[in-house]
Design a protein around this motif. Structure first.
Motif, PDB file in Angstrom:
ATOM      1  N   THR A  53       3.323  -2.096   6.122  1.00  0.00           N
ATOM      2  CA  THR A  53       4.450  -2.974   5.817  1.00  0.00           C
ATOM      3  C   THR A  53       5.784  -2.371   6.247  1.00  0.00           C
ATOM      4  O   THR A  53       6.817  -3.048   6.186  1.00  0.00           O
ATOM      5  CB  THR A  53       4.492  -3.326   4.321  1.00  0.00           C
ATOM      6  OG1 THR A  53       4.533  -2.119   3.542  1.00  0.00           O
ATOM      7  CG2 THR A  53       3.269  -4.144   3.930  1.00  0.00           C
ATOM      8  N   SER A  54       5.753  -1.109   6.701  1.00  0.00           N
ATOM      9  CA  SER A  54       6.967  -0.476   7.224  1.00  0.00           C
ATOM     10  C   SER A  54       6.959  -0.382   8.746  1.00  0.00           C
ATOM     11  O   SER A  54       7.822   0.274   9.332  1.00  0.00           O
ATOM     12  CB  SER A  54       7.133   0.923   6.614  1.00  0.00           C
ATOM     13  OG  SER A  54       7.287   0.833   5.217  1.00  0.00           O
ATOM     14  N   GLY A  55       5.964  -1.007   9.390  1.00  0.00           N
ATOM     15  CA  GLY A  55       5.988  -1.134  10.839  1.00  0.00           C
ATOM     16  C   GLY A  55       5.043  -0.244  11.607  1.00  0.00           C
ATOM     17  O   GLY A  55       5.037  -0.277  12.845  1.00  0.00           O
TER      18      GLY A  55
ATOM     19  N   ILE B 186      -7.198  -3.479   1.449  1.00  0.00           N
ATOM     20  CA  ILE B 186      -5.870  -3.422   2.064  1.00  0.00           C
ATOM     21  C   ILE B 186      -5.372  -4.814   2.425  1.00  0.00           C
ATOM     22  O   ILE B 186      -4.194  -5.149   2.208  1.00  0.00           O
ATOM     23  CB  ILE B 186      -5.907  -2.502   3.303  1.00  0.00           C
ATOM     24  CG1 ILE B 186      -6.242  -1.065   2.876  1.00  0.00           C
ATOM     25  CG2 ILE B 186      -4.571  -2.541   4.039  1.00  0.00           C
ATOM     26  CD1 ILE B 186      -6.661  -0.166   4.028  1.00  0.00           C
ATOM     27  N   GLU B 187      -6.244  -5.650   2.949  1.00  0.00           N
ATOM     28  CA  GLU B 187      -5.826  -7.009   3.316  1.00  0.00           C
ATOM     29  C   GLU B 187      -5.446  -7.815   2.078  1.00  0.00           C
ATOM     30  O   GLU B 187      -4.476  -8.589   2.108  1.00  0.00           O
ATOM     31  CB  GLU B 187      -6.933  -7.694   4.111  1.00  0.00           C
ATOM     32  CG  GLU B 187      -7.121  -7.095   5.503  1.00  0.00           C
ATOM     33  CD  GLU B 187      -8.118  -7.851   6.350  1.00  0.00           C
ATOM     34  OE1 GLU B 187      -8.841  -8.731   5.797  1.00  0.00           O
ATOM     35  OE2 GLU B 187      -8.183  -7.588   7.570  1.00  0.00           O
ATOM     36  N   GLN B 188      -6.170  -7.641   0.994  1.00  0.00           N
ATOM     37  CA  GLN B 188      -5.804  -8.320  -0.255  1.00  0.00           C
ATOM     38  C   GLN B 188      -4.455  -7.827  -0.761  1.00  0.00           C
ATOM     39  O   GLN B 188      -3.644  -8.613  -1.278  1.00  0.00           O
ATOM     40  CB  GLN B 188      -6.884  -8.091  -1.305  1.00  0.00           C
ATOM     41  CG  GLN B 188      -8.166  -8.861  -1.059  1.00  0.00           C
ATOM     42  CD  GLN B 188      -9.242  -8.563  -2.097  1.00  0.00           C
ATOM     43  OE1 GLN B 188      -9.111  -7.625  -2.899  1.00  0.00           O
ATOM     44  NE2 GLN B 188     -10.309  -9.348  -2.087  1.00  0.00           N
ATOM     45  N   SER B 189      -4.185  -6.540  -0.595  1.00  0.00           N
ATOM     46  CA  SER B 189      -2.902  -5.978  -1.015  1.00  0.00           C
ATOM     47  C   SER B 189      -1.765  -6.546  -0.177  1.00  0.00           C
ATOM     48  O   SER B 189      -0.677  -6.847  -0.697  1.00  0.00           O
ATOM     49  CB  SER B 189      -2.944  -4.453  -0.894  1.00  0.00           C
ATOM     50  OG  SER B 189      -1.742  -3.877  -1.316  1.00  0.00           O
ATOM     51  N   ILE B 190      -1.998  -6.710   1.117  1.00  0.00           N
ATOM     52  CA  ILE B 190      -0.985  -7.325   1.988  1.00  0.00           C
ATOM     53  C   ILE B 190      -0.704  -8.751   1.542  1.00  0.00           C
ATOM     54  O   ILE B 190       0.456  -9.172   1.410  1.00  0.00           O
ATOM     55  CB  ILE B 190      -1.460  -7.293   3.450  1.00  0.00           C
ATOM     56  CG1 ILE B 190      -1.435  -5.856   3.985  1.00  0.00           C
ATOM     57  CG2 ILE B 190      -0.613  -8.213   4.324  1.00  0.00           C
ATOM     58  CD1 ILE B 190      -2.113  -5.691   5.333  1.00  0.00           C
TER      59      ILE B 190
END
Length: 293
Positions: free
Chosen positions: A37-39, A59-63
């Motif tokens: 999320t920071s690039g 990780i995808e659920q967290s996104i």
């Protein structure tokens, strides 16, 4: 003398373009989320296909959850920037690799050695250890000057603190570079000298162990002990609820490490050992000092 091979921080702080994370569990997945999320492009390595699939899903659920809470980002693009693999050879092009395996000295030493063998000489290796002295881990490395501690806190997406831990062999330029990465993640760094438990684990575990002893002795209920710290000392979460969130097994491992390094003040209460043996690990198991079901 300045080491010319070390990357010099840019005027505008930014995370490395390609970051590796060894271990895709709750902590490793959270670290991957923070860099995505920071690039950064992020490579997560897990031990087998089933664990890798679970890490990607986590990780995808967290996104998705972050975007639902208001993160201004393209979920599809973030997910495209994630690779999940089962071999450390996938780290080959990474500028930074963070080890996030369970809190075991032997396991971490093996992991760090395997990571270093895959990286170019100018890459940085970091450990997310919460209690093991970096000096012990650095012994596994041929380039210990390029090794540093980055201690993230659970849950990583919501936590605002990262401990930057520096041992005697760390290149003197590296801590400020690492602090720049932390700020680029939108978090606050504190720099800590290498010592068992650093600052946060040493203080946090000491408080949590004493709270457990109070429960064990029938001084007060877990809920009332937590409420005392929340209302009396303005802690956002009491030490026993925090233990449930971190994981009782994780707390036990840290306490055992600190007992070895610092003495009997950190001896785990029998209550903690009994709860871990019974599978009461906190939020992740549904039951700890609180019922999470």
């Amino acid at each position: 003398m300045t080491n010319p091979s070390l990357p010099i921080p840019a005027a505008e702080e930014a995370v490395p373009s390609r970051v590796g994370v060894l271990g895709g569990g709750r902590m490793g997945g959270g670290i991957a989320h923070a860099f995505l999320t920071s690039g950064a492009y992020v490579v997560v390595v897990e031990r087998d296909v089933a664990s890798a699939d679970a890490a990607r899903e986590r990780i995808e659920q967290s996104i998705d959850a972050s975007i639902a809470r208001g993160l201004d980002a393209d979920a599809a693009l973030l997910k495209q920037n994630l690779t999940v693999a089962t071999s450390v050879t996938a780290f080959g092009a990474c500028r930074l690799v963070i080890e996030a395996v369970p809190e075991s000295l032997d396991l971490k030493i093996e992991a760090l050695s395997n990571i270093e063998q895959q990286l170019p000489g100018d890459a940085i290796i970091a450990s997310n250890t919460s209690s093991i002295p970096l000096s012990q881990l650095a012994e596994a490395l041929d380039r210990p000057e390029r090794f540093i501690g980055l201690h993230f806190f659970n849950p990583v997406p919501a936590s605002s603190l990262i401990e930057v831990v520096v041992c005697e062999l760390t290149d003197p330029e590296l801590p400020e570079i690492a602090c720049g990465w932390v700020r680029a993640l939108g978090k606050t760094p504190i720099t800590v000298k290498d010592a068992p438990g650093f600052a946060s684990s040493r203080l946090g575990v000491a408080l949590a162990l004493e709270a457990m002893r109070m429960v064990e002795q029938g001084v007060a209920s877990a809920a009332d002990i937590d409420l005392a710290m929340e209302l009396g000392y303005r802690h956002p979460t009491g030490p026993l609820r925090t233990t449930d969130i971190v994981g009782l097994d994780v707390r036990l491992g840290i306490a055992e490490q600190l007992e070895r390094d610092l003495g009997p003040n950190f001896a785990p209460p029998q209550l903690l050992r009994d709860m871990v043996a019974a599978g009461k690990l906190g939020r992740k198991s549904g039951q700890g000092f609180y019922d999470w079901n």
